[in-house]
Design an enzyme around this catalytic site. Structure first.
Site, PDB file in Angstrom:
ATOM      1  N   TYR A  13       0.754  -1.155  -0.040  1.00  0.00           N
ATOM      2  CA  TYR A  13       0.148  -0.018  -0.084  1.00  0.00           C
ATOM      3  C   TYR A  13       0.940   1.237  -0.052  1.00  0.00           C
ATOM      4  CZ  TYR A  13      -4.412  -2.393   0.609  1.00  0.00           C
ATOM      5  OH  TYR A  13      -5.307  -3.143   0.400  1.00  0.00           O
ATOM      6  N   GLY A  15       4.580   1.206  -0.869  1.00  0.00           N
ATOM      7  CA  GLY A  15       5.659   1.082  -1.887  1.00  0.00           C
ATOM      8  C   GLY A  15       4.905   1.395  -3.301  1.00  0.00           C
ATOM      9  N   SER A 132       9.603   2.339   5.155  1.00  0.00           N
ATOM     10  CA  SER A 132       8.594   1.729   6.222  1.00  0.00           C
ATOM     11  C   SER A 132       8.637   2.535   7.606  1.00  0.00           C
ATOM     12  CB  SER A 132       9.093   0.316   6.696  1.00  0.00           C
ATOM     13  OG  SER A 132       9.154  -0.707   5.384  1.00  0.00           O
ATOM     14  N   CYS A 273      -1.838   1.072  10.521  1.00  0.00           N
ATOM     15  CA  CYS A 273      -0.969   1.939  11.267  1.00  0.00           C
ATOM     16  C   CYS A 273      -0.938   2.344  12.590  1.00  0.00           C
ATOM     17  CB  CYS A 273      -0.688   3.407  10.311  1.00  0.00           C
ATOM     18  SG  CYS A 273       0.189   2.511   8.783  1.00  0.00           S
TER      19      CYS A 273
END
Ligand code: NAD
Ligand code: UDX
Length: 459
Positions: A13, A15, A132, A273
Site C-alpha cells: 500500500y 511502496g 517503512s 498503522c
C-alpha cells in the site's frame, strides 16, 4: 550524487503508490518495485487497471501513465538492487506475534532480511532509504548489517517516513503537507531532496537528523490517533448528556489552536498503522523505563477498544438484549472509505462481538471481497472457519444485505451509502427497523422521519 535508478523493496500500500508517483513525476529516473509476492507483482502488471492489488482513487491513471516507460514491477529483487543507486525499503513492519515484545514491538524481521539481501546483492555504492515505519534507532541496526559485509561497497542510510493516508494516497503524494528526510550525509540527503523537489515545493521538504525523522513518524500517528480517541471519549459523554458530538467538534475545531481535522467521532479507528505504531511507541518508552510516557499513550488504544466494544454492546442492548438468530446487515467492512484495505478495521471486532452473541451477519462493502471478510474473521481465531461461513454472508448488493434484516449497522463511511433508497431499505427490513450509524454518516438522511430507530455515535 545524481539518482537515475531507484529500486523499492515492497510493492504494498505504500511502496506501490509512492514509487508510482515518483516515476510519474521523475521521467528521468527508472523506478523498479520488487516484491517476493509473485501474485502481487502479477497484479501490478495486469493490463486491466481494475485488477491492481491496491485500490486508491487516481492510482490506476498514474500506473498506466508510467508503467513500461520508467516504472517496472518485478520479482527479481537481487537484480533490481544491483542496478539501483537508491534502494527504498518499504516492507511491512507488523506488531510482533511471538517472543519478547509480543503484541507490542514492531517485528523487524522483514527489514533485517532486506538489509542482508541488499548487502549480498550490492556491487556498487548505494543510498538506502527507510520508507517503512520503524522504531527510533533502527538505522543503527541497518548500518551495522550493511557495513559489516566486507565487499567494499559503502552505504548511506536515510529515513524518509511516509505520511500518506489510504483512500487519499495519490492526492497526499502529489501535494504533501511535508516530506521528511533524516540523514547524516549531506550529499545523500540532497540526492533524495532533489528527487522530491521535482514536484514538491522546496520549503515543504524538511531535513532532520536520522533519529528525529524515525521518531516523528511514530509521533505523528500517535497524535492523530489520540485526537480520534479524544473525540470518541467525548462522544460517549454526549450520548448521556444531550450534547451532539458533531456540534462539539465544530465548536472546538474552529479554535485555530485545535483545528478542525481528525475530530470525526466513529466506531473506532482502524487501519494497519495507528494501533501498531502506538503499541510500538509504548514498547519503546517502556524499554527506556519511561513508564508514565508508556501509560499515557496506551490510553489511546484502550479508548479505541472501548469504543468498538460499546458500539457492539449498544446494538445488543437496544435490540432487547438479544441478537441471537437475528440478521444484522453491515454496510462497510473497510477501515475507512475509498480503500479495499481491512487491516484492523473496527468492523471485524464489532462482527466478532455480535457473532459471539449468535447474530447472523450479512456484509456489503463496495470494494472488499468475500474472501477478505472471511480471512479477517478466521485470523481472529474466535471460532472455526466453518462457523464463520455459516454465520456470515457477503453479498454484492446493499438491498440484498438489508432485506429482512433486524438491524443495519454502518461501519465504513462510503459516500454511496448516503445515496441509497432508504425508504425502500426500511420497507424490506424487519420492524422496528434499527439502524446503528457508526460513522454519523446518515444524519442528513432524516432516518427517524422515515420510521427508522436511528442511533448514531455521539448523539
Ligand atoms: P504491505 O503489507 O501492504 O506491503 C509490504 C510488502 O512487502 C508486501 O507485499 C510483502 O510481500 C513485501 N515484502 C516483505 N518482505 C519482503 C522482502 N524481504 N523482499 C521483498 N518484498 C518483501 O505494507 P504497507 O501497508 O505498504 O506498509 C509498509 C510500511 O509502510 C510499514 O512499515 C507501514 O507501517 C508503513 N506505512 C504504511 C502506511 C499505510 O497507509 N499502509 C502509511 C505510512 C507508512
Ligand atoms: C494514517 C495516517 O493518517 C497517515 O498519515 C499514515 O501515513 C498512515 O496512518 P490511514 O490509517 O491510512 O493513515 O488513514 P486515516 O485517515 O489516518 O484514518 C485512520 C482511522 O481513523 C480510520 O479508521 C478512520 O476512519 C479513523 N478516523 C480518522 C476517525 O475515526 N475519525 C477521524 O476524524 C479521522
Amino acid at each position: 550524487m545524481k539518482i537515475s535508478k531507484i529500486c523499492c523493496i515492497g510493492a504494498g500500500y505504500v511502496g506501490g503508490p509512492t514509487m508510482s508517483v515518483i516515476a510519474q513525476k521523475c521521467p528521468h529516473i527508472t523506478v523498479t518495485i520488487v516484491d517476493i509476492n509473485e501474485k502481487r507483482i502479477a497484479a501490478w502488471n495486469d493490463p486491466d487497471p481494475a485488477r491492481l492489488p491496491v485500490y486508491e482513487p487516481g492510482l490506476a491513471e498514474v500506473v498506466t501513465e508510467a508503467r513500461g516507460r520508467n516504472l517496472f514491477f518485478s520479482t527479481d529483487v537481487d537484480g533490481a538492487i544491483a542496478e539501483a543507486d537508491m534502494v527504498f525499503i518499504s516492507v511491512n513492519t507488523p506488531t510482533k506475534t511471538y517472543g519478547k515484545g509480543k503484541g507490542m514491538a514492531a517485528d523487524l524481521k522483514y527489514i533485517e532480511l532486506c538489509a542482508r539481501q541488499i548487502a549480498a546483492a550490492a556491487n556498487s555504492d548505494k543510498i538506502i532509504v527507510e520508507k517503512s515505519t520503524l522504531p527510533v534507532r533502527t538505522a543503527e541496526a541497518l548500518k551495522s548489517i550493511l557495513h559489516n559485509t566486507g565487499n567494499g561497497v559503502s552505504f548511506h542510510i536515510l529515513s524518509n517516513p511516509e505520511f500518506l493516508a489510504e483512500g487519499t494516497a495519490i492526492q497526499d503524494l502529489h501535494d504533501p503537507d511535508r516530506v521528511l528526510i533524516g540523514g547524516e550525509n549531506p550529499e545523500a540527503v540532497q540526492a533524495l531532496v532533489d528527487v522530491y523537489a521535482s514536484w514538491v515545493p522546496r520549503e515543504r521538504i524538511l531535513t532532520t537528523n536520522l533519529w528525529s525523522s524515525e521518531l516523528s513518524k511514530l509521533t505523528a500517528n500517535a497524535f492523530l490517533a489520540q485526537r480520534v480517541s479524544s473525540i470518541n471519549a467525548i462522544s460517549e459523554l454526549c450520548e448521556r448528556t444531550g450534547a451532539n458530538v458533531d456540534e462539539v467538534a465544530r465548536a472546538i475545531g474552529t479554535d485555530s489552536r485545535i483545528g478542525g481535522k481528525f475530530l470525526r467521532a466513529s466506531v473506532g479507528f482502524g487501519g494497519s498503522c495507528f494501533q501498531k505504531d502506538i503499541l510500538n511507541l509504548v514498547y519503546i518508552a517502556r524499554s527506556y523505563g519511561l513508564h508514565e510516557v508508556a501509560h499515557y499513550w496506551e490510553q489511546v488504544i484502550a479508548m479505541n477498544d472501548h469504543q468498538k466494544r460499546r458500539f457492539a454492546d449498544n446494538i445488543v442492548q437496544t435490540m432487547y438484549n438479544t441478537v441471537s438468530g437475528k440478521k444484522i446487515a453491515f454496510l462497510g467492512w473497510a477501515f475507512k472509505k475509498d480503500t479495499n484495505d481491512t487491516r484492523e478495521s473496527a468492523a471485524i471486532y464489532v462482527a466478532d462481538a455480535l457473532l459471539s452473541e449468535e447474530a447472523r451477519i450479512v456484509v456489503y462493502d463496495p470494494k472488499v471481497s468475500a474472501g477478505q471478510v472471511y480471512a479477517d474473521l478466521d485470523y481472529l481465531g474466535t471460532r472455526s472457519p466453518e462457523e464463520n461461513r455459516r454465520l456470515v454472508a457477503v453479498v454484492n448488493d446493499p438491498y440484498e444485505a438489508t432485506g429482512s434484516a433486524h438491524a443495519v449497522a454502518v461501519l465504513t463511511e462510503w459516500d454511496e451509502f448516503k445515496a441509497y433508497d432508504w425508504p425502500r431499505i426500511k420497507e424490506g427490513m424487519m420492524k422496528p427497523a434499527f439502524l446503528f450509524d457508526g460513522r454519523k454518516l446518515l444524519a442528513a438522511n432524516r432516518l427517524p422521519d422515515l420510521g427508522f430507530q436511528y442511533y448514531a455515535i455521539g448523539e
